[in-house]
Write a protein that holds these residues in place. Structure first.
Motif: not given
Length: 147
Positions: A38, A42, A46, A52-54
Motif C-alpha cells: 500500500e 501510494s 499520488i 491516498r491512505r496507507v
C-alpha cells in the motif's frame, strides 16, 4: 524534513517510523495488512490522484497515513492513530488521535518510499521477505515502477 522508515522484524511484524524535523512516531505493523504494498502504491498513485491512505495495522489498533496532493509539488500528510481497526469497520472514523501532520513535496514522498523499498531489498531477498511477511510477497512490480 519529512521521512519514512520501515524495517522487517520477526515473522509477521515490521517496525516503522514516520516523522519530520519536529517529531517522529514509531510504530509496529502486522502482516494482517499488506502495508508495504500500500505504501509503494501510494507513491505511484499520488502522481495522478489527489489523495491516498496507507494502513499500518497493529494488534489492536492502527496508524493511518493520509496524504493529499495540493498541486503538482505540495503534499499534505496526517498520521492518525485509531485504538481499533477503523479500516475493517471496527472503530469510528472520527475517533482518532492526530499524531503527526505537515507538508512535504510529492517528489520527497516518492523518494522516501523508494528508499524504504531499496533498503528492504538490500537486506532481504524476495524469498526471505515472503517468509518473514507470511501472507504477502514483496511488491516487486511497484518497486520496479518506482525505480
Amino acid at each position: 524534513m519529512f521521512f519514512i522508515e520501515y524495517k522487517l522484524g520477526r515473522a509477521g511484524w515490521a517496525f516503522g517510523k514516520i516523522g519530520n524535523s519536529e517529531n517522529e512516531i514509531k510504530f509496529v505493523t502486522s502482516y494482517l495488512h499488506d502495508s508495504l504494498l500500500e505504501l509503494a502504491q501510494s507513491a505511484i498513485d499520488i502522481k495522478t490522484m489527489t489523495s491516498r491512505r496507507v494502513i499500518f495495522m497493529d494488534e489492536p489498533g492502527e496508524y493511518i497515513l493520509i496524504i493529499k496532493r495540493m498541486d503538482n509539488i505540495r503534499l499534505l500528510y496526517e498520521l492518525r492513530w485509531y485504538n481499533d481497526w477503523f479500516s475493517w469497520g471496527m472503530y469510528p472514523e472520527d475517533k482518532f488521535v492526530l499524531e503527526l501532520s505537515g507538508e512535504t513535496t510529492v517528489p520527497k514522498y516518492i523518494n522516501q518510499v523508494r528508499n524504504v523499498l531499496f533498503k528492504i531489498m538490500e537486506k532481504h531477498s524476495e524469498k526471505e521477505y515472503k517468509k518473514l511477511w507470511i501472507e504477502h510477497p514483496f511488491p516487486t512490480k511497484e518497486f520496479n515502477e518506482l525505480k
